[in-house]
Design a protein around this motif. Structure first.
Motif, PDB file in Angstrom:
ATOM      1  N   THR A  37       0.840  -1.210   0.000  1.00 21.71           N
ATOM      2  CA  THR A  37       0.000   0.000   0.000  1.00 21.71           C
ATOM      3  C   THR A  37       0.863   1.243   0.000  1.00 21.71           C
ATOM      4  OG1 THR A  37      -0.111   0.114   2.403  1.00 21.71           O
ATOM      5  CG2 THR A  37      -1.733  -1.284   1.279  1.00 21.71           C
ATOM      6  N   SER A  38       0.186   2.371  -0.152  1.00 23.13           N
ATOM      7  CA  SER A  38       0.891   3.658  -0.171  1.00 23.13           C
ATOM      8  C   SER A  38       1.256   4.142   1.220  1.00 23.13           C
ATOM      9  CB  SER A  38       0.015   4.724  -0.857  1.00 23.13           C
ATOM     10  OG  SER A  38      -1.220   4.842  -0.168  1.00 23.13           O
ATOM     11  N   ASN A  39       0.811   3.423   2.280  1.00 21.43           N
ATOM     12  CA  ASN A  39       1.177   3.827   3.641  1.00 21.43           C
ATOM     13  C   ASN A  39       2.193   2.867   4.263  1.00 21.43           C
ATOM     14  OD1 ASN A  39      -0.355   1.578   4.029  1.00 21.43           O
ATOM     15  ND2 ASN A  39      -1.842   2.522   5.441  1.00 21.43           N
ATOM     16  N   GLY A  40       2.790   1.985   3.447  1.00 19.02           N
ATOM     17  CA  GLY A  40       3.858   1.128   3.937  1.00 19.02           C
ATOM     18  C   GLY A  40       3.384  -0.180   4.537  1.00 19.02           C
ATOM     19  N   THR A  41       2.187  -0.642   4.193  1.00 22.78           N
ATOM     20  CA  THR A  41       1.665  -1.893   4.746  1.00 22.78           C
ATOM     21  C   THR A  41       1.738  -2.988   3.685  1.00 22.78           C
ATOM     22  OG1 THR A  41       0.150  -0.641   6.141  1.00 22.78           O
ATOM     23  CG2 THR A  41      -0.307  -3.009   5.852  1.00 22.78           C
ATOM     24  N   ILE A  42       2.126  -4.217   4.159  1.00 21.23           N
ATOM     25  CA  ILE A  42       2.186  -5.388   3.269  1.00 21.23           C
ATOM     26  C   ILE A  42       1.113  -6.378   3.715  1.00 21.23           C
ATOM     27  CG2 ILE A  42       3.594  -7.326   2.434  1.00 21.23           C
ATOM     28  CD1 ILE A  42       6.051  -5.644   2.986  1.00 21.23           C
ATOM     29  N   TYR A  43       0.241  -6.782   2.760  1.00 26.38           N
ATOM     30  CA  TYR A  43      -0.814  -7.763   3.027  1.00 26.38           C
ATOM     31  C   TYR A  43      -0.477  -9.069   2.313  1.00 26.38           C
ATOM     32  CZ  TYR A  43      -3.637  -3.910   4.835  1.00 26.38           C
ATOM     33  OH  TYR A  43      -4.089  -2.848   5.551  1.00 26.38           O
ATOM     34  N   TYR A  44      -0.891 -10.148   2.996  1.00 28.19           N
ATOM     35  CA  TYR A  44      -0.648 -11.478   2.450  1.00 28.19           C
ATOM     36  C   TYR A  44      -1.990 -12.118   2.157  1.00 28.19           C
ATOM     37  CZ  TYR A  44       0.883 -16.385   2.231  1.00 28.19           C
ATOM     38  OH  TYR A  44       1.114 -17.689   1.849  1.00 28.19           O
ATOM     39  N   ALA A  45      -2.225 -12.488   0.877  1.00 29.73           N
ATOM     40  CA  ALA A  45      -3.510 -13.055   0.468  1.00 29.73           C
ATOM     41  C   ALA A  45      -3.321 -14.512   0.088  1.00 29.73           C
ATOM     42  CB  ALA A  45      -4.073 -12.274  -0.709  1.00 29.73           C
ATOM     43  N   LYS A  46      -4.249 -15.358   0.608  1.00 28.25           N
ATOM     44  CA  LYS A  46      -4.233 -16.781   0.282  1.00 28.25           C
ATOM     45  C   LYS A  46      -5.484 -17.132  -0.504  1.00 28.25           C
ATOM     46  CE  LYS A  46      -1.599 -18.281   4.346  1.00 28.25           C
ATOM     47  NZ  LYS A  46      -1.613 -19.160   5.555  1.00 28.25           N
ATOM     48  N   PHE A  47      -5.321 -17.953  -1.533  1.00 29.74           N
ATOM     49  CA  PHE A  47      -6.440 -18.381  -2.362  1.00 29.74           C
ATOM     50  C   PHE A  47      -6.590 -19.902  -2.237  1.00 29.74           C
ATOM     51  CE2 PHE A  47      -4.297 -14.770  -4.294  1.00 29.74           C
ATOM     52  CZ  PHE A  47      -5.332 -13.855  -4.438  1.00 29.74           C
ATOM     53  N   LYS A  48      -7.748 -20.332  -1.809  1.00 28.75           N
ATOM     54  CA  LYS A  48      -8.050 -21.743  -1.710  1.00 28.75           C
ATOM     55  C   LYS A  48      -9.455 -21.972  -2.218  1.00 28.75           C
ATOM     56  CE  LYS A  48      -7.706 -25.702   1.387  1.00 28.75           C
ATOM     57  NZ  LYS A  48      -7.434 -26.163   2.760  1.00 28.75           N
ATOM     58  N   ASN A  49      -9.515 -22.681  -3.339  1.00 27.75           N
ATOM     59  CA  ASN A  49     -10.801 -22.832  -4.042  1.00 27.75           C
ATOM     60  C   ASN A  49     -11.353 -21.450  -4.347  1.00 27.75           C
ATOM     61  OD1 ASN A  49     -10.506 -25.601  -3.922  1.00 27.75           O
ATOM     62  ND2 ASN A  49     -11.558 -25.747  -1.948  1.00 27.75           N
TER      63      ASN A  49
ATOM     64  N   ASN B 195     -12.318 -19.394  -1.865  1.00 25.51           N
ATOM     65  CA  ASN B 195     -12.160 -18.594  -0.638  1.00 25.51           C
ATOM     66  C   ASN B 195     -10.873 -17.791  -0.693  1.00 25.51           C
ATOM     67  OD1 ASN B 195     -14.495 -19.790   0.434  1.00 25.51           O
ATOM     68  ND2 ASN B 195     -13.308 -21.577   1.149  1.00 25.51           N
ATOM     69  N   ILE B 196     -10.948 -16.555  -0.248  1.00 25.93           N
ATOM     70  CA  ILE B 196      -9.798 -15.645  -0.216  1.00 25.93           C
ATOM     71  C   ILE B 196      -9.656 -15.107   1.195  1.00 25.93           C
ATOM     72  CG2 ILE B 196      -8.750 -13.550  -1.132  1.00 25.93           C
ATOM     73  CD1 ILE B 196     -10.432 -13.884  -3.637  1.00 25.93           C
ATOM     74  N   SER B 197      -8.425 -15.240   1.722  1.00 19.96           N
ATOM     75  CA  SER B 197      -8.165 -14.676   3.062  1.00 19.96           C
ATOM     76  C   SER B 197      -7.015 -13.704   2.938  1.00 19.96           C
ATOM     77  CB  SER B 197      -7.843 -15.789   4.065  1.00 19.96           C
ATOM     78  OG  SER B 197      -6.665 -16.478   3.678  1.00 19.96           O
ATOM     79  N   ILE B 198      -7.188 -12.483   3.471  1.00 18.32           N
ATOM     80  CA  ILE B 198      -6.163 -11.431   3.403  1.00 18.32           C
ATOM     81  C   ILE B 198      -5.885 -10.947   4.816  1.00 18.32           C
ATOM     82  CG2 ILE B 198      -5.574  -9.164   2.487  1.00 18.32           C
ATOM     83  CD1 ILE B 198      -7.522  -9.648   0.219  1.00 18.32           C
ATOM     84  N   HIS B 199      -4.609 -10.886   5.154  1.00 13.52           N
ATOM     85  CA  HIS B 199      -4.276 -10.329   6.465  1.00 13.52           C
ATOM     86  C   HIS B 199      -2.931  -9.611   6.381  1.00 13.52           C
ATOM     87  CE1 HIS B 199      -2.474 -14.338   6.310  1.00 13.52           C
ATOM     88  NE2 HIS B 199      -1.512 -13.854   7.118  1.00 13.52           N
ATOM     89  N   LYS B 200      -2.740  -8.664   7.254  1.00 12.53           N
ATOM     90  CA  LYS B 200      -1.529  -7.834   7.275  1.00 12.53           C
ATOM     91  C   LYS B 200      -0.410  -8.638   7.906  1.00 12.53           C
ATOM     92  CE  LYS B 200      -1.071  -4.482  10.235  1.00 12.53           C
ATOM     93  NZ  LYS B 200      -1.254  -3.192  10.946  1.00 12.53           N
ATOM     94  N   VAL B 201       0.770  -8.565   7.240  1.00 14.37           N
ATOM     95  CA  VAL B 201       1.916  -9.302   7.762  1.00 14.37           C
ATOM     96  C   VAL B 201       3.050  -8.376   8.186  1.00 14.37           C
ATOM     97  CG1 VAL B 201       1.441 -11.429   6.495  1.00 14.37           C
ATOM     98  CG2 VAL B 201       2.772  -9.613   5.394  1.00 14.37           C
ATOM     99  N   TYR B 202       3.070  -7.127   7.654  1.00 13.31           N
ATOM    100  CA  TYR B 202       4.156  -6.238   8.031  1.00 13.31           C
ATOM    101  C   TYR B 202       3.735  -4.794   7.763  1.00 13.31           C
ATOM    102  CZ  TYR B 202       8.899  -4.576   8.810  1.00 13.31           C
ATOM    103  OH  TYR B 202       9.996  -3.943   9.317  1.00 13.31           O
ATOM    104  N   LYS B 203       4.245  -3.880   8.618  1.00 10.00           N
ATOM    105  CA  LYS B 203       3.945  -2.447   8.494  1.00 10.00           C
ATOM    106  C   LYS B 203       5.232  -1.679   8.744  1.00 10.00           C
ATOM    107  CE  LYS B 203       1.326   1.318   8.401  1.00 10.00           C
ATOM    108  NZ  LYS B 203       2.415   2.296   8.489  1.00 10.00           N
ATOM    109  N   PHE B 204       5.666  -0.875   7.707  1.00 12.12           N
ATOM    110  CA  PHE B 204       6.841  -0.018   7.864  1.00 12.12           C
ATOM    111  C   PHE B 204       6.498   1.128   8.805  1.00 12.12           C
ATOM    112  CE2 PHE B 204       7.843  -2.144   3.896  1.00 12.12           C
ATOM    113  CZ  PHE B 204       9.200  -2.381   4.019  1.00 12.12           C
TER     114      PHE B 204
END
Length: 818
Positions: A8-20, A22-31
């Protein structure tokens, strides 16, 4: 199952998983700072499938994350661990991250911002990686070109560029295998990713095609698209790596340059030359030699370059590698010359270290030489090699080389000098080349005769005749202790009796040894073999026996040679019975009589046994007056022998009467033959007046002609032509010509004498002599010409086998072919 990362433009990294679905997205790191993320690349390291690597970029910074075993744990480990990063200068609010995932370029990345292009590689095979470690390597910053070239390379295009502020920095970038494509609003350029040189420039007509905006890259189909506000352009690469090898040469990365030369021999040669010269300049002479050997540079130029060096090891290395480059089939002579040079270098180095043979350097060079023999013994010229070994005094190395090329002559010489006789003879047993055995037998017969002769007996292919020089050097003194027999005689008896050798020289030498060693019994068996085949030279054997005074063998040989008189006379000197036996051997009765008389005279005069002599004559049916009378002394009574003398006289009288009767019969036969000849001389044949020649069918009267008893008549000339053509030989034809010439000369002489008015007695005798010669020549001529009728005579049978035409006439010969 799949995954994705979002920045993102505010320094956040999201990790998205795809299974069938279903999509799950969660934050893994923030500068900590509010920074804008411009690019993220995820890479699973090949060295460990549980180790992850993520590159994250901002406008001017590249961050590196590495760890595992999960993504979440990797980012959590950086809560207390500093992040590896690279910050570039620049104020632009724009940057791009590109990573090449092609097989040969996997892990190559570039970070593009205002400062330039920051390129490097991800260490995919790095081991024992933990959070905070640096995962990139070989980084380099390539600046944008200050001035663009006035011509481009790929499309032969040439224009001057406007260097205004708007066109100073590119607005987009794309990465290929070896180039960076930079898009400006009105042009596109290509820069080499290896050295940063501009190799391509293409001007865009902004009025027609619009201003360029950026690139779109399809990594699946490996295609690059360039788009403007009006058009879409497809970019293709062709032979992109054709000059890459040159760049790697400039960068001194020669091994990599070779990879991009492919099978092009010219390119590879240039790489080898550059690499060799670079190493030589760096004084890495030995390694330089290996690459010089692979080049096509003139051999003498490179060799002279290394000859100037103090150490000869680089020269040896160059020559060694040069042999491997040269083909065995097409460069055989060159390989031989180089190998001979190498041999001298090895021997020079060995002699240099000869003072201390325990020196490691000495042993090392010697082992290198033996290894050289293993690889290149076929390339060495044996004759010259042996001369080099001898000139350097290196007999030990010569011995090893000889063993390798199976030149057992040198090996055996070495073992003889070292007195290793048993091992040498064992080696002789294995020999298939018999000339080596023949050559060395005279040496070893004096040192180990027993083992050598056993070796001879075991080798059935040997020719005993060629072993005679060795046998002639043998003496019983050379035998091992406890062996007294003559081994030469033993071997020759083996050849004659077991191998059935028929060489006269073998039999002759065996006889010589029998005579010399007083083996009379064996000698007699040899002279008179049971099979009756005598293969020795009788004259030679007789000379040996007479010289050694071997009387009985000498008598036998005289008799075998047909010299019965000499045999009997020699036998009478020591054995009367033997003389009597040999006196009866001749087949001719007359000779037997003479020999019997010789024996009888010996008995009567030497033994003084007259009665014994007469008894001996009676036994052999040789009792005659002429045989008896010489036996009596001048004054002796012959009353006891009246009957024998009377019988002899009666026998002689009967022989005389028989001869008289035979003479009468011969006289009657000769009278009958004489009468027949007289009748034949008066014989005549009648012929008609119109008789014609059987050859030309013309009348024979008026010319010279021949009339045969069969009543066939021929002209002289016709008969002569026919006989010459079909019946007479060249010698007969030549003789007829000579006779004609003699007749012509005698006739001329005859005419000259007849022209004389009053002939003297001498001239009359000459005239009679000429007439006799003419008659003689004519009879001889007629004998040749008219020996037989050419139509029905015996000569006709000789021409039955002659062909109907001349076989040498090719045209006529071909006409008869079917």
């Amino acid at each position: 199952m799949g995954c994705a990362f979002l920045g993102t433009s505010n320094g956040t990294i999201y990790y998205a998983k795809f299974k069938n679905k279903n999509i799950s997205i969660h934050k893994v790191y923030k500068f900590e700072n509010q920074i804008v993320l411009t690019g993220i690349h995820y890479q699973l390291l090949s060295s460990n499938e549980k180790t992850h690597c993520i590159l994250v970029t901002t406008f001017n910074t590249l961050y590196e994350f590495v760890g595992g075993p999960t993504i979440e744990q990797m980012f959590q480990s950086y809560q207390n661990t500093p992040i590896q990063f690279m910050e570039l200068p620049g104020d632009f609010d724009f940057s791009e991250l590109h990573v090449n995932n092609k097989p040969n370029f996997k892990g190559n990345f570039c970070f593009f911002n205002e400062a330039g292009i920051f390129k490097g590689q991800i260490s995919l095979s790095k081991k024992n990686i933990k959070a905070g470690d640096k995962i990139t390597e070989n980084e380099k910053l390539i600046h944008f070109p200050d001035k663009l070239p006035q011509s481009q390379t790929f499309f032969n295009f040439s224009k001057k560029e406007d260097q205004n502020e708007e066109n100073k920095f590119p607005i987009a970038m794309a990465q290929t295998n070896f180039h960076f494509l930079l898009a400006y609003p009105d042009k596109i350029i290509g820069m080499s990713s290896l050295d940063g040189q501009v190799v391509f420039l293409e001007k865009i007509d902004t009025a027609k095609d619009g201003k360029l905006i950026g690139f779109a890259i399809d990594q699946i189909k490996d295609s690059i698209w360039l788009f403007s506000n009006k058009r879409l352009f497809a970019i293709y690469t062709q032979e992109e790596d054709r000059d890459v090898w040159k760049i790697y040469i400039q960068k001194k990365e020669f091994e990599t340059a070779l990879l991009y030369c492919g099978d092009d021999k010219k390119k590879r040669d240039k790489v080898f030359r550059a690499h060799a010269k670079y190493l030589f300049h760096e004084k890495k002479y030995i390694k330089s030699a290996t690459y010089f050997a692979k080049t096509n540079l003139p051999f003498e130029d490179v060799a002279l370059k290394f000859l100037e060096l103090e150490s000869k090891k680089p020269l040896k290395t160059f020559l060694n590698y040069k042999i491997d480059v040269l083909s065995e089939k097409t460069h055989k002579q060159q390989r031989t010359l180089i190998c001979m040079w190498l041999l001298e270098l090895f021997l020079t180095e060995i002699n240099y270290n000869i003072n201390n043979e325990m020196n490691e350097e000495y042993k090392k060079v010697q082992e290198e030489l033996y290894s050289f023999f293993e690889d290149h013994y076929l390339d060495l010229n044996p004759k010259i090699s042996f001369q080099i070994f001898i000139s350097y005094g290196r007999f030990e190395e010569m011995y090893h080389y000889s063993k390798k090329i199976n030149d057992f002559g040198v090996v055996l010489s070495h073992q003889f000098m070292e007195q290793h006789y048993e091992s040498a003879i064992k080696l002789l047993r294995k020999q298939k080349e018999l000339h080596i055995i023949y050559h060395f037998s005279p040496l070893f017969i004096t040192k180990s005769p027993l083992e050598l002769i056993k070796c001879w007996k075991d080798n059935t292919a040997l020719d005993p005749n060629k072993l005679l020089p060795a046998l002639m050097r043998y003496k019983p003194e050379y035998n091992p202790r406890g062996i007294k027999e003559n081994l030469a005689i033993d071997y020759l008896e083996f050849c004659v009796m077991v191998k059935k050798c028929e060489e006269p020289s073998i039999h002759n030498y065996l006889i010589y040894l029998y005579v010399r060693n007083n083996k009379d019994r064996e000698l007699l068996k040899m002279l008179n073999p049971l099979d009756g085949e005598k293969l020795y030279n009788q004259r030679y054997a007789l000379r040996l026996c007479m010289t050694a005074k071997k009387m009985q063998p000498s008598v036998f040989l005289y008799s075998e040679m047909g010299l019965y008189k000499q045999a009997v006379k020699l036998a009478l000197t020591f054995d009367l019975k033997l003389a009597k036996i040999h006196a009866q051997k001749p087949r001719k009765e007359e000779l037997r009589k003479k020999l019997t008389n010789i024996v009888a005279k010996y008995i009567a005069k030497k033994k003084k046994d007259l009665q014994g002599a007469i008894t001996y004559l009676k036994q052999n049916s040789q009792i005659q007056i002429q045989n008896i009378l010489p036996l009596f002394p001048d004054f002796d009574c012959i009353d006891d022998f009246k009957e024998e003398i009377s019988n002899t006289l009666k026998s002689l009288n009967n022989q005389i009467l028989g001869l008289k009767e035979e003479m009468k019969e011969e006289q009657v036969s000769s009278d009958l033959i004489r009468n027949d000849l007289n009748r034949l001389s008066k014989r005549s044949i009648s012929m008609s007046v119109d008789e014609t020649c059987k050859i030309c069918n013309r009348n024979v009267l008026g010319t010279r002609y021949y009339l045969f008893p069969c009543k066939h008549c021929f002209h002289n000339t016709c008969l002569e032509k026919e006989m010459k053509e079909h019946f007479l030989t060249k010698n007969q034809i030549n003789r007829m010509g000579n006779i004609k010439e003699c007749i012509r000369i005698e006739q001329e002489e005859h005419q000259n004498i007849q022209m004389i008015p009053d002939l003297s007695d001498l001239e009359m005798r000459n005239l009679r002599l000429i007439r006799e010669n003419l008659n003689h020549y004519q009879r001889e001529f007629d004998e040749i010409l008219a020996k037989s009728c050419p139509i029905c005579g015996k000569l006709l049978s000789k021409i039955i086998e002659e062909p109907f035409y001349n076989l040498k006439d090719k045209e006529l010969n071909n006409s008869w072919e079917l």
